[in-house]
Design an enzyme around this catalytic site. Structure first.
Site, PDB file in Angstrom:
ATOM      1  CB  CYS A   2       2.024  14.063 -12.860  1.00 21.29           C
ATOM      2  SG  CYS A   2       3.187  13.571 -12.351  1.00 21.29           S
ATOM      3  NE  ARG A  27      -4.094  14.604 -10.428  1.00 24.28           N
ATOM      4  CZ  ARG A  27      -4.986  14.237 -12.009  1.00 24.28           C
ATOM      5  NH1 ARG A  27      -6.161  14.206 -11.543  1.00 24.28           N
ATOM      6  NH2 ARG A  27      -4.808  13.231 -12.559  1.00 24.28           N
ATOM      7  CD1 TRP A  73       2.976  11.248  -5.907  1.00 23.52           C
ATOM      8  CD2 TRP A  73       3.511   9.962  -7.710  1.00 23.52           C
ATOM      9  NE1 TRP A  73       3.003   9.542  -5.629  1.00 23.52           N
ATOM     10  CE2 TRP A  73       3.204   8.729  -6.752  1.00 23.52           C
ATOM     11  CE3 TRP A  73       3.629   8.438  -8.660  1.00 23.52           C
ATOM     12  CZ2 TRP A  73       3.478   7.582  -5.813  1.00 23.52           C
ATOM     13  CZ3 TRP A  73       4.026   7.115  -8.198  1.00 23.52           C
ATOM     14  CH2 TRP A  73       3.826   6.981  -7.161  1.00 23.52           C
ATOM     15  CG  ASN A  99      -0.627  12.787 -16.076  1.00 23.81           C
ATOM     16  OD1 ASN A  99       0.271  11.686 -14.839  1.00 23.81           O
ATOM     17  ND2 ASN A  99      -1.197  12.921 -15.390  1.00 23.81           N
ATOM     18  N   GLY A 100       2.109  10.949 -16.580  1.00 30.29           N
ATOM     19  CA  GLY A 100       2.018   8.944 -17.318  1.00 30.29           C
ATOM     20  C   GLY A 100       3.915   9.346 -17.715  1.00 30.29           C
ATOM     21  CD  GLU A 484     -12.011   0.739   2.924  1.00 35.73           C
ATOM     22  OE1 GLU A 484     -10.879  -0.130   1.807  1.00 35.73           O
ATOM     23  OE2 GLU A 484     -11.652   2.438   2.211  1.00 35.73           O
ATOM     24  CE  LYS A 488      -9.026   4.285   3.450  1.00 36.90           C
ATOM     25  NZ  LYS A 488      -9.402   3.802   2.067  1.00 36.90           N
ATOM     26  CD  GLU A 491      -5.605   4.259   1.687  1.00 39.62           C
ATOM     27  OE1 GLU A 491      -5.100   4.705   0.391  1.00 39.62           O
ATOM     28  OE2 GLU A 491      -6.480   5.240   2.031  1.00 39.62           O
ATOM     29  CG  HIS A 507      -5.362 -21.480   9.361  1.00 39.51           C
ATOM     30  ND1 HIS A 507      -4.720 -22.674   9.541  1.00 39.51           N
ATOM     31  CD2 HIS A 507      -6.718 -20.851   9.582  1.00 39.51           C
ATOM     32  CE1 HIS A 507      -5.949 -22.838  10.139  1.00 39.51           C
ATOM     33  NE2 HIS A 507      -6.909 -21.773   9.500  1.00 39.51           N
ATOM     34  CE  LYS A 606      -9.421   9.857  -4.281  1.00 41.17           C
ATOM     35  NZ  LYS A 606      -9.941   9.734  -2.721  1.00 41.17           N
TER      36      LYS A 606
HETATM   37  O1  M6R Z   1     -10.073   5.455  -8.590  1.00 39.77           O
HETATM   38  P1  M6R Z   1      -9.988   3.950  -7.817  1.00 39.77           P
HETATM   39  O2  M6R Z   1     -11.346   3.597  -7.382  1.00 39.77           O
HETATM   40  O3  M6R Z   1      -9.459   3.519  -9.281  1.00 39.77           O
HETATM   41  O4  M6R Z   1      -8.362   4.097  -7.548  1.00 39.77           O
HETATM   42  C1  M6R Z   1      -7.809   2.700  -6.632  1.00 39.77           C
HETATM   43  C2  M6R Z   1      -6.932   2.865  -5.210  1.00 39.77           C
HETATM   44  O5  M6R Z   1      -5.440   3.605  -5.498  1.00 39.77           O
HETATM   45  C3  M6R Z   1      -7.880   3.254  -4.333  1.00 39.77           C
HETATM   46  O6  M6R Z   1      -8.695   3.036  -3.620  1.00 39.77           O
HETATM   47  C4  M6R Z   1      -6.202   3.447  -3.413  1.00 39.77           C
HETATM   48  O7  M6R Z   1      -6.651   2.785  -2.909  1.00 39.77           O
HETATM   49  C5  M6R Z   1      -6.953   4.442  -1.595  1.00 39.77           C
HETATM   50  N1  M6R Z   1      -5.820   5.322  -1.446  1.00 39.77           N
HETATM   51  C6  M6R Z   1      -7.828   4.151  -0.830  1.00 39.77           C
HETATM   52  O8  M6R Z   1      -7.718   4.866   0.027  1.00 39.77           O
END
Ligand code: M6R
Length: 611
Positions: A2, A27, A73, A99-100, A484, A488, A491, A507, A606
């Site tokens: 949010c 966000r 959100w 927000n929360g 990673e 990526k 996502e 395995h 985000k």
């Molecule tokens: O702001 P942060 O680094 O604490 O966020 C952690 C994860 O939410 C963040 O890295 C998320 O996995 C991203 N979408 C990765 O691209």
């Protein structure tokens, strides 16, 4: 998650709020709304993008120099017009954004239903607002007093902002666990979840602390704690340029941020790495070096991409400093009964500095006496403030939901931290130390060379864009980079992707391999090179398609693989910062080719400010 924007002052509130909500779109959200106060409260909200809200309000009365706006959100209740914020109170005299999560909203709701209240939405927010109004009418007190009483009964995290039809010259706000920044202008105040909506109006900001209530008028900002004692606002200057939060000609923020990396790594090293003198200076770390040097164990806590940075750091720190390292998902750490010994050092890594799981995990570790070192990107964020010591990554605002430049900056900072500790512990020779300093210094130039190859990476991406699954494999320092790379891709392109240590493939995951499965190897020249060559052969023997990130000039793998993504040669300890870049571009181009909104992928936020 949010986003909150609010305004009080001499301007029309609506344009300020809408522009601010657009700045917060990164966000992640699924509905948007605004409430404006001008004699009475006018409230407009709509499922979908801020643009939908703008269409909805065309021709409506948008007058008012006091207002609150929100991007939601969804947590409690589906994304819909009626669950969107702001919400009206039962009498319609108050409106609120939140927000929360209010964790004890269910018993509060039952209490209110028994008293005859009926709710219009499924949200916890509406429950809290009704509860505040109920307290005010029962106690015949001010809204501020009622808010204080209500918040003492609330369990959970919140930033809330309220407007009151009977007090049109005032905004009330409160915070616990979620971020709130107040911008101070001349005869006006701006409220937002982060500084991006505020920066074009003022550089003077106050970060509201947990358990504080803000009473905001055009000319006055009063902060109080829940005990009704006044707190002194700590005014800080924003060090942020407007250009940093705009696309500047790039098609997407994600692409801009990938291409910014030579610059962001340079910024991250600047003022810290002195090649001439052969020293690293990081005051936040050096002030606590004694504790770090003597740490019996280092625990790293983080989520998502930041957790991957922690995994690389585990290899680097154990290798250079000979201190045992454990890397934990913050979300698991906070709910176990973790053992934190006296003498353990905690490193918390976070781009946003607001991730709820990481914040709470830090609290748990602090309760057990741990010293927290925060590696954070967003200056002034919650994690940076609750850490005992820290190092900022200085990557600048990261707007694309997929973390790219923040990750490479995290790797750079963590490597420098490891080098400082190793030097202090004398677990590194001077020659090796100087060699690694030089290698770090060369990273921006080497990343530039990878970016020069973007057109080729795009071709490879287009070739594999219709794959349904992908496997990412690496060994040693390159294993977290495989994880990673897979994160990526999933996502951004919604292709199911798994990351594995290459040796683990036999395995289980090898059962997936056939001619339709792209297998991405991170196979730069390092101490595992021969082993990874064998793993590639195993995939080729089963007709899998191999895409390999290789060291420039590699002949062996180039002949075996279907496609190669070359990167400049680097020491194996530094290589992850470089070899992650082609995988960022691969994911980006695949996502774009599939027609997805790579900056705001579905369901993602985000800054994950709820657990
Ligand atoms: O702001 P942060 O680094 O604490 O966020 C952690 C994860 O939410 C963040 O890295 C998320 O996995 C991203 N979408 C990765 O691209």
């Amino acid at each position: 998650m949010c986003g909150i924007v609010a305004y009080i002052g001499h301007r029309q509130a609506y344009p300020v709020i809408i522009k601010g909500l657009k700045r917060l779109e990164y966000r992640g959200y699924d509905s948007a709304g605004v409430a404006l106060l001008n004699h009475n409260i006018k409230l407009y909200k709509k499922k979908g993008k801020v643009a939908n809200l703008e269409e909805t309000v065309l021709g409506q009365d948008l007058e008012g120099s006091v207002g609150i706006g929100h991007t939601r959100w969804a947590t409690h209740g589906e994304p819909s017009d009626r669950n969107a914020h702001p919400h009206f109170s039962a009498t319609g005299k108050l409106a609120m954004i939140h927000n929360g999560i209010i964790e004890n909203y269910a018993p509060l709701k039952q209490e209110l239903i028994k008293k005859g209240y009926r709710f219009k939405s499924e949200t916890d927010t509406e429950v809290l607002l009704y509860f505040i109004e109920e307290i005010q009418s029962n106690n015949d007190c001010t809204l501020e007093e009622a808010l204080r009483i209500a918040l003492k009964r609330v369990v959970g995290a919140y930033v809330i902002v309220l407007i009151d039809q009977d007090h049109p010259d005032m905004l009330l706000a409160a915070r616990k666990g979620s971020p709130l920044v107040i911008g101070i202008g001349k005869g006006e105040h701006f409220l937002a979840s982060d500084a991006t909506p505020i920066i074009e109006y003022t550089r003077e900001v106050v970060y509201v602390n947990d358990y504080e209530i803000a009473i905001i008028k055009p000319d006055e900002l009063v902060l109080k704690n829940l005990g009704n004692e006044r707190q002194t606002p700590f005014i800080q200057k924003l060090d942020l340029e407007l250009a940093a939060i705009e696309k500047n000609g790039y098609a997407h923020f994600m692409l801009k941020e990938i291409f910014e990396q030579p610059h962001t790594i340079y910024d991250c090293l600047r003022g810290r790495l002195d090649i001439g003198q052969g020293v690293i200076t990081m005051s936040g770390i050096q002030n606590n070096l004694e504790q770090m040097k003597n740490a019996s164990r280092i625990l790293i806590i983080a989520c998502g991409t930041s957790w991957h940075a922690g995994l690389v750091a585990e290899y680097v720190i154990e290798d250079l400093c000979r201190i045992p390292v454990e890397v934990e998902y913050a979300s698991e750490f906070r709910y176990r009964n973790p053992i934190v010994h006296k003498g353990d050092m905690i490193i918390a890594i976070s781009q946003s500095g607001e991730t709820a799981d990481t914040l709470v995990a830090i609290e748990r570790a602090k309760e057990q006496g741990a010293v927290i070192l925060g590696v954070v990107n967003v200056v002034g964020s919650s994690i940076s403030r609750v850490s005992h010591a820290g190092a900022y990554t200085h990557a600048g605002p990261e707007i694309g939901v997929a973390s790219t430049k923040a990750f490479t900056a995290q790797l750079t900072v963590l490597t420098m931290v490891a080098l400082l500790i190793a030097k202090e512990r004398k677990t590194i020779s001077n020659d090796r130390y100087i060699q690694l300093l030089n290698e770090l210094n060369e990273v921006p130039e080497k990343i530039k060379r990878v970016l020069d190859n973007a057109a080729h990476i795009k071709e490879v991406a287009l070739k594999y864009k219709d794959a349904l699954n992908a496997l990412f494999l690496g060994r040693g320092y390159n294993f977290p980079i495989a994880l990673e790379g897979a994160l990526k891709l999933k996502e951004i392109s919604y292709i199911h992707a798994e990351g594995y240590p290459a040796a683990e493939m036999k395995h289980g995951p090898i059962a997936l391999v056939d001619e339709s499965l792209p297998v991405v190897f991170v196979a730069t020249k390092d101490s595992f090179y021969e082993k990874i060559v064998s793993n590639i052969q195993e995939i080729k023997a089963r007709k899998g398609k191999v895409i390999a990130v290789v060291t420039e000039g590699d002949q062996v793998i180039s002949e075996m693989a279907d496609d190669v993504l070359p990167v400049p040669e680097a020491d194996e300890l530094i290589a992850p910062v470089i070899s992650t870049v082609p995988l960022q571009l691969l994911a980006y181009y695949m996502g774009v080719a599939k027609g997805y909104d790579v900056d705001k992928p579905r369901n993602l936020a985000k800054s994950v400010t709820v657990e």
